[in-house]
Design an enzyme around this catalytic site. Structure first.
Site, PDB file in Angstrom:
ATOM      1  N   ASP A 142       0.824  -1.207   0.000  1.00 29.99           N
ATOM      2  CA  ASP A 142       0.000   0.000   0.000  1.00 29.99           C
ATOM      3  C   ASP A 142       0.863   1.264   0.000  1.00 29.99           C
ATOM      4  O   ASP A 142       0.500   2.267  -0.620  1.00 29.99           O
ATOM      5  CB  ASP A 142      -0.925   0.010   1.216  1.00 29.99           C
ATOM      6  CG  ASP A 142      -2.030  -1.038   1.102  1.00 29.99           C
ATOM      7  OD1 ASP A 142      -2.333  -1.438  -0.044  1.00 29.99           O
ATOM      8  OD2 ASP A 142      -2.554  -1.452   2.146  1.00 29.99           O
ATOM      9  N   CYS A 143       1.974   1.228   0.722  1.00 28.01           N
ATOM     10  CA  CYS A 143       2.824   2.423   0.797  1.00 28.01           C
ATOM     11  C   CYS A 143       3.902   2.446  -0.285  1.00 28.01           C
ATOM     12  O   CYS A 143       4.457   3.503  -0.593  1.00 28.01           O
ATOM     13  CB  CYS A 143       3.465   2.548   2.181  1.00 28.01           C
ATOM     14  SG  CYS A 143       4.202   1.033   2.801  1.00 28.01           S
TER      15      CYS A 143
END
Length: 390
Positions: A142-143
């Site tokens: 996600d990051c």
């Protein structure tokens, strides 16, 4: 506790360096000074002795940070000019090992392999300012959503780049021969059958740790010449072992002390960091290292006047004993004899050749001497000395 007739401190010597009053000579020159004047008077006259070595040092490499991409990537796999680097550190950090071989190399499937390119050559290309193809792959988070990144870079494009070598400047090493009936290819070079040649490493009387056999002045924080820049001793090197056979002069007669080194790769030069290919073995990196030895007292004056004729290496058979892990010494030989071009073993005359460059080691000694005399290189007092053994 030993009592010395001469006693100096790092602070006093550094102050003399700043004032341009320090007397600095090379390890070669120190031999003559001690022979002429004795160790006590030499300690009074001389402040610093410079040492040097230029040799293949396999346990070397560089930490690189190539900066965050857009979109960001967690680079779990990294290649530089198709040479794999270890990406299991952080998002855009990697470690490039000097002995890593370019992906797709036939290795020794075509024997003996040529090993034309690897990590040591990438490091040389980086400090030469050459373009490097960076590739990175991630698994996506996600990051860090990006899964691939590719770009041509130079050393200046890297956010951070520092050389960190786990084991450098071995304090003595083997003399290698081959007693088998076939030619073999090793990290000590090509060895012809039936002891037709002998190869050795280290720069003998110029070599840094030979000139401080019990590590009285070398430890964590010692400032050194590293790859053409100022670097530091970061820790005892891997395989550091002071508890070995020593001569009456205290100098090890076999592999002993080592240092881990660190320095800014962006300040280094291909003159002192050069990729190497060893036929039938692999790739490596030639590293130039110089260490200034402060003459704190007459004992250090005596240590830094060591001569090739008083330094000994053990001879090992790399054809049968060494690869089996059962190496036993076939005898010992002085560096004076090794540097003469031939030695005698079992009644035979054997030609010798060095892996290290005495010429380049001498250049490092002179370069370091000039830097100190200009006041551009101060001594770094170690915060903790290397382990000196029992």
């Amino acid at each position: 506790m030993k009592r010395h007739k001469v006693h100096k401190t790092y602070q006093e010597i550094n102050e003399r360096i700043k004032q341009g009053k320090a007397v600095v000579i090379t390890a070669e020159e120190m031999i003559d000074v001690v022979e002429r004047h004795g160790d006590v008077e030499a300690a009074r006259r001389i402040d610093v002795v410079t040492t040097g070595t230029f040799s293949p040092m396999c346990s070397s490499g560089a930490f690189l940070n190539f900066g965050h991409t857009s979109p960001k990537i967690r680079a779990s796999k990294v290649w530089l000019n198709d040479v794999p680097a270890y990406g299991g550190i952080a998002a855009v950090d990697c470690y490039l090992g000097a002995t890593e071989v370019v992906e797709g190399d036939p290795l020794n499937s075509v024997y003996p392999g040529e090993f034309n390119y690897g990590g040591g050559h990438v490091i040389q290309d980086l400090v030469s300012g050459n373009l490097i193809r960076l590739r990175a792959e991630g698994y996506g988070t996600d990051c860090y959503p990006s899964r691939k990144f590719e770009k041509n870079i130079t050393l200046n494009d890297l956010r951070d780049a520092f050389l960190f070598n786990p084991r450098n400047a071995y304090q003595n090493y083997n003399c290698a021969v081959n007693m088998s009936d076939k030619t073999i290819y090793t990290y000590m070079g090509m060895l012809r059958p039936r002891m037709a040649n002998a190869n050795y490493a280290t720069s003998g009387q110029l070599s840094p740790l030979f000139n401080d056999p019990y590590y009285r002045t070398i430890g964590i924080g010692t400032r050194i010449f590293l790859g053409g820049a100022q670097g530091y001793v970061a820790w005892p090197g891997t395989q550091h072992n002071p508890n070995v056979l020593r001569g009456k002069n205290g100098v090890p007669k076999e592999g002993a002390g080592t240092i881990a080194t660190i320095g800014n790769l962006k300040e280094m030069s291909p003159e002192w960091l050069a990729g190497a290919s060893f036929l039938g073995y692999g790739v490596s990196l030639y590293v130039g290292i110089g260490i200034p030895i402060p003459i704190l007292d007459e004992e250090m004056a005596r240590y830094t006047a060591v001569k090739d004729e008083d330094l000994y290496a053990q001879i090992y058979d790399y054809g049968m004993d060494y690869p089996k892990g059962m190496a036993k010494s076939l005898g010992e030989v002085s560096y004076k004899d090794l540097r003469s071009g031939s030695i005698e073993l079992n009644g035979r005359k054997i030609s010798t050749a060095p892996l290290s460059s005495y010429y380049k080691a001498r250049e490092i000694c002179e370069h370091l001497k000039e830097e100190i005399e200009r006041g551009d290189f101060l001594l770094g007092e170690p915060q903790q000395l290397l382990p000196a053994g029992d």
